[in-house]
Design a protein around this motif. Structure first.
Motif, PDB file in Angstrom:
ATOM      1  N   ALA B 293      20.363  33.302 -20.802  1.00 59.28           N
ATOM      2  CA  ALA B 293      19.826  33.758 -22.086  1.00 59.28           C
ATOM      3  C   ALA B 293      18.849  34.920 -21.887  1.00 59.28           C
ATOM      4  CB  ALA B 293      19.137  32.591 -22.792  1.00 59.28           C
ATOM      5  N   LEU B 294      18.677  35.351 -20.650  1.00 60.90           N
ATOM      6  CA  LEU B 294      17.694  36.407 -20.379  1.00 60.90           C
ATOM      7  C   LEU B 294      18.341  37.784 -20.290  1.00 60.90           C
ATOM      8  CD1 LEU B 294      15.508  34.576 -17.724  1.00 60.90           C
ATOM      9  CD2 LEU B 294      14.816  35.209 -20.037  1.00 60.90           C
ATOM     10  N   GLY B 295      19.575  37.892 -20.783  1.00 58.56           N
ATOM     11  CA  GLY B 295      20.213  39.209 -20.781  1.00 58.56           C
ATOM     12  C   GLY B 295      20.802  39.573 -19.437  1.00 58.56           C
ATOM     13  N   ILE B 296      21.640  38.688 -18.891  1.00 57.54           N
ATOM     14  CA  ILE B 296      22.266  38.942 -17.586  1.00 57.54           C
ATOM     15  C   ILE B 296      23.082  40.230 -17.628  1.00 57.54           C
ATOM     16  CG2 ILE B 296      23.966  38.095 -15.924  1.00 57.54           C
ATOM     17  CD1 ILE B 296      21.785  36.287 -15.703  1.00 57.54           C
ATOM     18  N   LYS B 297      23.785  40.438 -18.754  1.00 60.79           N
ATOM     19  CA  LYS B 297      24.649  41.628 -18.855  1.00 60.79           C
ATOM     20  C   LYS B 297      23.839  42.892 -18.619  1.00 60.79           C
ATOM     21  CE  LYS B 297      28.587  40.273 -21.651  1.00 60.79           C
ATOM     22  NZ  LYS B 297      28.612  39.728 -23.010  1.00 60.79           N
TER      23      LYS B 297
END
Lengths: 95, 498
Positions: B293-297
């Protein structure tokens, strides 16, 4: 739950505490009592309840990376002895 | 006697990487402790006072995930922090906040190339895990005193701990792995990774076994290998010790050892063994984490081209030698510098069309003159190790004039130095300062003069002393201010004297 003598001695060693024989006996009694008390929790039926260490339901509680604490002139603790801002402790020597 | 042939060394590493965040791992104290007075950068959280609430640093968490991604690690759906209990004066809380069974990075692989016996070999080293934790304080032991001093400025500094599989097979390979890992950390921009400053600390597990044997031998843990040299020497000393034991039919004790630099041997640290009962439990003060949920992308997208890939590209695309590519890809700044220089060399009116040629010339300039000037400038001003924006174009222009034959490295050198130091326009200056093109008759005259000026070396050469001609060649090079080609001059001198 009964705590034996060895368990008390081991915990004392890990906590770097020097216990006299009387201390060990006293702690054996007291720790056993504490664990017996906690044992009451075992009476609750926890079937189907997942184990957790959390109760708030919060996830990813993070803080932005910024310096907000000011440099301090004095330690906010009562260290028994200090030297030039450092805390003095009994000598420990790395092998 | 070398044990290399009788036994195979099996080595795994545990590396602590200090992250260069602005603030600490769980509080907002300054993380840059260099030059601070003892305990100046502390607060109730990092001093472990009751009631203080640790809050993880978002950047540290993102960087740990970034590092895990770069190491090819699987990122778990859920992660958490745990308390690792032990008592030592540098650990004010009596526990370290670390990660036990849910690290940020699961198994992965780190790939790098190294030269062995003149051949480039690709190594794939398994990464067991990567987790995040806080550093302890610093202890100093004044000479002769019966006390120690505790400075907690470093307590709470974020550390990424990386554990490898026992996939390394020699001290040289372990050292190389660490060097490549350091380069990766620098590319990622998450650590200064300076071993001398303790930003990168390594422990090693090492055991020996007979070649072909699958089962692992008894291992020892080698602590505090705090320089690349120590890693190599410490492991070599331990291999020697274990070899002697096994040769004598004795067994290796599983224990912690330290490297004694002066004696070039490892020493038992048995006393530290007993407390390996850390009684981990989940840190109740920190809610769990969901890395995805921490913006892996975004983190994946933000990953730089990895060092191993850049180096390979420099070799295949630009025709550079492995050692040249190694130097030119030392940091991302260097890579940018090189590629911008290449672009400058391959454009403009006297542009170089052959990319390999352009790359070679830039390599020569960047690591001949460029480095030398950068070092001088850095010593003068302690400026950061960034190439100023104008440097690539200056280098590129220099490469062009080198390629056109109007300059040699020795005539280019002083002009480039002036351009850099006085911030001159490279094109105009190189055009104006162009050395006189030496005609064949001019060169002939100069050589004749040099022979006349050096009768003894000339006679010696005629008498069969090959080396004597170097004196004359040197005199010619001096007279032409380096504009002549030394090899050509040597041939001409030889011809004239024989």
């Amino acid at each position: 739950m009964e705590i034996d003598r060895q368990a008390v001695e081991k915990v004392a060693r890990l906590a770097r505490l020097a216990l006299s024989d009387d201390d060990v006996a006293a702690n054996q009694r007291q720790l056993s009592k504490i664990l017996e008390y906690i044992d009451q929790l075992n009476e609750v039926d926890t079937k189907g309840v997942p184990p957790t260490a959390q109760v708030t339901g919060t996830v990813n509680a993070l803080a932005d990376d910024e310096v907000r604490n000011e440099r301090r002139d004095e330690l906010p603790i009562d260290a028994p002895a200090t030297d030039g801002g450092s805390i003095k402790v009994k000598g420990v020597f790395d092998g | 006697m070398s044990g290399a042939s009788r036994y195979e060394a099996v080595i795994g590493l545990e590396i602590h990487v200090q992250l260069r965040t602005k603030s600490k791992m769980f509080c907002r104290c300054d993380n840059q402790a260099d030059g601070a007075k003892p305990n100046e950068l502390t607060c109730p959280v990092c001093l472990g006072l009751p009631g203080a609430l640790p809050v993880p640093n978002r950047t540290a968490v993102e960087w740990a995930i970034k590092a895990a991604l770069a190491l090819g690690c699987a990122i778990p759906d859920e992660s958490k922090f745990d308390r690792k209990q032990y008592f030592y004066p540098d650990l004010p809380k009596g526990y370290q906040i670390s990660q036990y069974d849910q690290p940020f990075g699961g198994p992965g692989t780190f790939e790098f190339d190294m030269v062995e016996d003149g051949k480039t070999v690709t190594k794939q080293i398994g990464i067991t895990r990567l987790h995040l934790e806080e550093d302890a304080g610093k202890l100093t032991h004044p000479k002769g005193a019966d006390y120690s001093l505790v400075d907690l400025n470093r307590a709470g500094t974020p550390l990424a701990e990386i554990v490898t599989e026992p996939d390394l097979r020699s001290p040289a390979e372990a050292k190389r792995f660490l060097q490549e890992l350091r380069r990766l950390m620098r590319y990622l921009g998450i650590s200064d990774a300076d071993m001398e400053k303790g930003h990168l600390r390594a422990d090693a597990n090492i055991s020996l076994r007979k070649p072909g044997e699958k089962k692992l031998g008894t291992k020892t843990e080698l602590k505090n290998l705090n320089s690349f040299r120590f890693v190599e020497r410490g492991l070599a000393a331990e291999i020697e010790r274990q070899t002697e034991l096994l040769d004598a039919g004795k067994s290796v004790d599983q224990e912690t050892r330290g490297f004694d630099e002066d004696g070039n041997r490892t020493v038992s640290q048995r006393g530290k063994e007993e407390a390996h009962d850390y009684r981990y439990f989940p840190e109740p003060d920190i809610p769990p984490l969901e890395p995805k949920a921490l913006g892996i992308k975004k983190l994946v997208k933000g990953l730089p081209e990895l060092p191993v890939e850049v180096k390979r590209r420099f070799i295949t695309e630009y025709g550079l030698q492995p050692d040249q590519a190694e130097l030119l890809t030392d940091s991302l700044d260097d890579v940018e510098y090189f590629e911008a220089s290449l672009k400058a060399a391959m454009s403009g009116k006297n542009k170089i069309n052959d990319r390999t040629k352009a790359a070679q010339n830039i390599s020569k300039i960047a690591y001949g003159i460029g480095r030398q000037i950068m070092t001088k400038k850095m010593l003068n001003s302690f400026m950061e190790l960034d190439w100023p924006g104008s440097y690539p174009s200056v280098t590129g222009v220099g490469a062009r004039y080198l390629a056109s034959g109007e300059y040699t490295m020795s005539t280019l050198n002083p002009v480039m130095e002036r351009i850099w130091e006085e911030d001159l326009d490279p094109e105009k200056t190189l055009e104006k300062e162009k050395p006189q093109k030496l005609g064949q008759s001019d060169l002939d005259k100069i050589i004749d003069q040099a022979i006349a000026d050096n009768p003894k070396p000339a006679a010696d050469f005629k008498a069969g002393n090959e080396n004597a001609k170097q004196v004359i060649v040197g005199a010619v090079m001096k007279a032409t201010k380096g504009a002549a080609n030394a090899r050509e001059v040597a041939q001409l001198v030889e011809k004239k004297l024989s």
